[in-house]
Motif scaffolding. Structure first.
Motif, short mmCIF file in Angstrom:
data_model
loop_
_atom_site.label_atom_id
_atom_site.label_comp_id
_atom_site.label_asym_id
_atom_site.label_seq_id
_atom_site.Cartn_x
_atom_site.Cartn_y
_atom_site.Cartn_z
N PRO A 218 6.11 4.08 -5.37
CA PRO A 218 5.22 3.44 -4.39
C PRO A 218 3.91 3.04 -5.04
CG PRO A 218 5.18 5.81 -4.12
CD PRO A 218 6.24 5.53 -5.14
N THR A 219 3.21 2.15 -4.40
CA THR A 219 1.90 1.71 -4.91
C THR A 219 0.95 2.91 -4.95
OG1 THR A 219 0.21 0.00 -4.65
CG2 THR A 219 0.90 1.13 -2.66
N PRO A 220 0.04 2.97 -5.91
CA PRO A 220 -0.90 4.10 -5.97
C PRO A 220 -1.95 4.00 -4.86
CG PRO A 220 -1.38 2.50 -7.70
CD PRO A 220 -0.10 2.06 -7.07
N PRO A 221 -2.55 5.15 -4.50
CA PRO A 221 -3.54 5.15 -3.41
C PRO A 221 -4.92 4.71 -3.87
CG PRO A 221 -3.23 7.37 -4.22
CD PRO A 221 -2.26 6.51 -4.99
N LEU A 222 -5.00 3.48 -4.34
CA LEU A 222 -6.29 2.94 -4.76
C LEU A 222 -7.13 2.61 -3.53
CD1 LEU A 222 -5.00 0.48 -7.52
CD2 LEU A 222 -5.98 2.76 -7.85
N TRP A 229 0.11 2.51 0.48
CA TRP A 229 0.67 3.69 -0.21
C TRP A 229 1.36 4.61 0.79
CZ3 TRP A 229 -1.77 8.60 0.60
CH2 TRP A 229 -1.30 9.65 -0.22
N ARG A 230 0.70 4.85 1.90
CA ARG A 230 1.26 5.74 2.92
C ARG A 230 2.53 5.14 3.52
NH1 ARG A 230 -3.05 6.02 5.76
NH2 ARG A 230 -3.93 7.89 4.85
N ARG A 231 2.55 3.82 3.74
CA ARG A 231 3.74 3.18 4.30
C ARG A 231 4.92 3.25 3.33
NH1 ARG A 231 0.09 -0.78 6.10
NH2 ARG A 231 0.73 -2.23 4.44
N GLU A 232 4.66 3.04 2.05
CA GLU A 232 5.76 3.05 1.09
C GLU A 232 6.30 4.46 0.88
OE1 GLU A 232 4.72 0.84 -2.42
OE2 GLU A 232 4.60 -1.05 -1.30
N LEU A 233 5.45 5.48 0.91
CA LEU A 233 5.95 6.84 0.90
C LEU A 233 6.73 7.14 2.18
CD1 LEU A 233 2.93 8.77 -0.65
CD2 LEU A 233 5.23 8.63 -1.61
N GLY A 234 6.28 6.55 3.28
CA GLY A 234 7.02 6.70 4.54
C GLY A 234 8.40 6.06 4.47
N ALA A 235 8.52 4.94 3.75
CA ALA A 235 9.83 4.30 3.58
C ALA A 235 10.76 5.19 2.75
CB ALA A 235 9.66 2.94 2.92
N LEU A 236 10.21 5.85 1.74
CA LEU A 236 11.01 6.80 0.95
C LEU A 236 11.42 7.99 1.79
CD1 LEU A 236 8.98 6.70 -2.39
CD2 LEU A 236 11.33 5.88 -2.06
N ARG A 237 10.54 8.43 2.67
CA ARG A 237 10.90 9.52 3.57
C ARG A 237 12.04 9.11 4.50
NH1 ARG A 237 11.12 11.00 8.42
NH2 ARG A 237 10.80 13.19 9.05
#
Length: 335
Positions: A218-222, A229-237
């Motif tokens: 996922p994209t880093p939390p810059l 970042w939160r959405r892409e981690l959510g997609a992995l979840r």
């Protein structure tokens, strides 16, 4: 006849010490306020906004400014600050404990294999990765930030039946967008998780047993990109939760540690962190220049509950700011 002498205290010295204690007390207050805000977000199970996600990655290292604040409060004779500092230290020690379940599967062992994940930093670590793969001989390799030249180099080094890794799934891209999975096991195409950077997926045939594979990057939390970042981690979840009843390996550069709520929600689907299972839960993987003395573990291999982990090692890969992670895992029959 004895003569008694008394030493007078210089009022200027007294005022100077008083000002120093006051300044120390205020600095301690600022340090404790900042640490408490981050720890409070950790306790509330939220990643909040910048700069909290960035600081959460280094949560255990906040022990240093907290200890400094406690010392300053002691020197300033600030009792409330001493209590505050002790409470902050206790909270940090509590949250420094590894997160996630560690119970071992009880079913019969079916297959043992080795997994490696490495972020080669837009291809800069490709040559060193080739040497590491030849030395470590993993069965499945997840490679993040593998741009066009990196992809071609890995195909030359390992492609075809003679190269040892005849199967691959890739998302081609320049810069940090490209990623791929190399495998000794046959791979069946499977949809990857969409994201800013490539995250290919596959299903591996591991000695007759289907294992879902998914690369994470996922994209880093810059600053300004925390929501993405939160959405892409959510997609992995969501991907992990959709296959909770199947054998799964989810590996890569998550740009998140166990102190991020978005990462813990992936673990809450039932996946386990292989490094945690192998007693390496807090070993830093990034930045490589300061690890293992200082850093955060943001590179992970997550496995479903029918896997056990026998070992986990972090390797220095020249040219990249990430350390590679190599784990030996065993697939068990589900009860």
């Amino acid at each position: 006849m004895d003569t008694a002498t008394t030493e007078r205290t210089d009022p200027a010295d007294t005022r100077s010490r008083s000002r120093a204690r006051t300044a120390g007390g205020w600095f301690a207050c600022l340090l404790l306020a900042g640490v408490s805000a981050v720890v409070g977000c950790r306790a509330a199970d939220t990643d909040a906004r910048t700069p909290v996600p960035q600081l959460l990655a280094f949560l255990p290292w906040l022990l240093a400014p907290t200890a400094l604040a406690l010392l300053l409060a002691l020197l300033a004779r600030w009792r409330a600050g001493m209590v505050w500092g002790l409470l902050a230290l206790a909270a940090l020690a509590w949250f420094a404990e590894p997160y996630g379940r560690t119970d071992d599967p009880t079913g019969t062992a079916l297959a043992e294999f080795r997994v490696m994940t490495s972020n080669v930093e837009v291809g800069r670590g490709t040559d060193a990765l080739v040497r590491a793969v030849r030395r470590e001989r993993p069965d499945v390799v997840f490679v993040e930030e593998c741009e066009h030249h990196c992809s071609a180099a890995l195909r030359r080094a390992f492609g075809g039946t003679d190269g040892g890794y005849p199967y691959r799934r890739a998302v081609d891209g320049g810069g940090s967008d490209g990623s791929l999975v190399l495998s000794r096991f046959p791979l069946r195409a499977a949809p990857g998780v969409p994201g800013t950077m490539g995250m290919p997926g596959a299903v591996a045939d591991v000695h007759g047993h289907a294992v879902r594979l998914q690369l994470a990057h996922p994209t880093p939390p810059l600053p300004g990109r925390v929501s993405l970042w939160r959405r892409e981690l959510g997609a992995l979840r969501a991907w992990a939760a959709a296959g909770s009843d199947t054998s799964t390996v989810l590996a890569g550069d998550f740009n998140a540690s166990q102190d991020h709520a978005a990462f813990r929600r992936i673990l809450d689907t039932g996946l386990r962190d292989a490094a945690r299972l192998a007693d390496a839960a807090r070993t830093p993987s990034w930045p490589a220049r300061t690890a293992p003395a200082f850093g955060a573990q943001i590179d992970h291999v997550l496995v479903s509950r029918d896997f056990s982990a026998n070992s986990a090692r972090f390797l220095d890969i020249a040219g990249t700011d990430h350390r590679a992670l190599v784990v030996d895992i065993t697939l068990h029959r589900r009860d």
